[in-house]
Design a protein around this motif. Structure first.
Motif, mmCIF file in Angstrom:
data_model
loop_
_atom_site.group_PDB
_atom_site.id
_atom_site.type_symbol
_atom_site.label_atom_id
_atom_site.label_comp_id
_atom_site.label_asym_id
_atom_site.label_seq_id
_atom_site.Cartn_x
_atom_site.Cartn_y
_atom_site.Cartn_z
ATOM 1 N N ILE A 1 -37.065 -15.997 -22.603
ATOM 2 C CA ILE A 1 -38.364 -15.452 -22.961
ATOM 3 C C ILE A 1 -38.736 -14.337 -21.986
ATOM 4 N N GLY A 2 -39.373 -13.287 -22.517
ATOM 5 C CA GLY A 2 -39.773 -12.160 -21.690
ATOM 6 C C GLY A 2 -41.111 -12.381 -21.019
ATOM 7 N N ARG A 3 -41.471 -11.481 -20.166
ATOM 8 C CA ARG A 3 -42.767 -11.558 -19.465
ATOM 9 C C ARG A 3 -43.936 -11.488 -20.432
ATOM 10 N N ASP A 4 -43.697 -10.929 -21.612
ATOM 11 C CA ASP A 4 -44.754 -10.822 -22.623
ATOM 12 C C ASP A 4 -44.896 -12.102 -23.446
ATOM 13 N N GLY A 5 -44.086 -13.130 -23.115
ATOM 14 C CA GLY A 5 -44.157 -14.396 -23.841
ATOM 15 C C GLY A 5 -43.373 -14.399 -25.135
ATOM 16 N N LEU A 6 -42.554 -13.379 -25.341
ATOM 17 C CA LEU A 6 -41.760 -13.263 -26.569
ATOM 18 C C LEU A 6 -40.276 -13.252 -26.247
ATOM 19 N N GLN B 1 -39.487 -15.576 -33.882
ATOM 20 C CA GLN B 1 -39.712 -16.180 -32.571
ATOM 21 C C GLN B 1 -39.404 -17.684 -32.584
ATOM 22 N N PHE B 2 -39.706 -18.364 -33.682
ATOM 23 C CA PHE B 2 -39.365 -19.786 -33.788
ATOM 24 C C PHE B 2 -37.854 -19.986 -33.732
ATOM 25 N N ALA B 3 -37.119 -19.158 -34.467
ATOM 26 C CA ALA B 3 -35.658 -19.267 -34.480
ATOM 27 C C ALA B 3 -35.081 -18.971 -33.104
ATOM 28 N N LEU B 4 -35.607 -17.955 -32.442
ATOM 29 C CA LEU B 4 -35.096 -17.594 -31.119
ATOM 30 C C LEU B 4 -35.430 -18.680 -30.096
#
Length: 154
Positions: free
Chosen positions: A34-39, A20-23
């Motif tokens: 970023i998605g609705r799930d925060g990821l 997630q940091f890299a993305l």
């Protein structure tokens, strides 16, 4: 001492959190949202734990995880070989040549063709990979369409 440890299935969530940091970093330069799930989504993540043509490694400095690298065999320029899919050294460990050491370790693991495609529009990533590839190959590589191509002999 810098080393690579293959990510085990039971460490999958840890890798996903680091990814997630890299993305997030990459989202400054690409269309990943970023998605609705925060990821940030990563379509092929689960495949790194089921497919033989994908591998993920934690980068460790002694026992501390300082990043990761994800390798696959999906090539854009060559018929076969290996490609750096994702690469992250955590910010506090950058500028210590860890990334360069890790890239060299990874390239040495697999003889044959290699492709490296830095994040487009990221001057930092482009400079890093250009330096790594030039040094690793002694300036014996091809570069086109934003992809470095070279061969690692056994």
């Amino acid at each position: 001492m810098i080393k690579l440890d293959k990510v085990l299935l039971e460490e999958k969530e840890l890798l996903f959190r680091l990814l997630q940091f890299a993305l997030y970093d990459g989202s400054l330069y690409n269309t990943n949202k970023i998605g609705r799930d925060g990821l940030f989504p990563y379509k092929w993540f689960d495949n790194y734990f089921s497919d033989s043509d994908r591998e993920a490694f934690f980068i460790r400095d002694d026992d501390k995880i300082v990043g990761f690298v994800m390798i696959n065999q999906f090539m854009k320029k060559c018929d076969s070989g290996h490609s750096v899919a994702e690469f992250l050294v955590l910010p506090e460990y950058r500028r210590n040549h860890i990334g360069k050491k890790v890239a060299f370790l990874v390239f040495d693991m697999y003889p044959g063709n290699w492709e490296v495609e830095p994040i487009e529009n990221s001057n930092e990533a482009c400079r890093f990979w250009e330096n790594v590839v030039i040094n690793y190959t002694d300036n014996n590589y091809d570069f086109s369409d934003g992809i470095y191509v070279f061969k690692k002999y056994s």
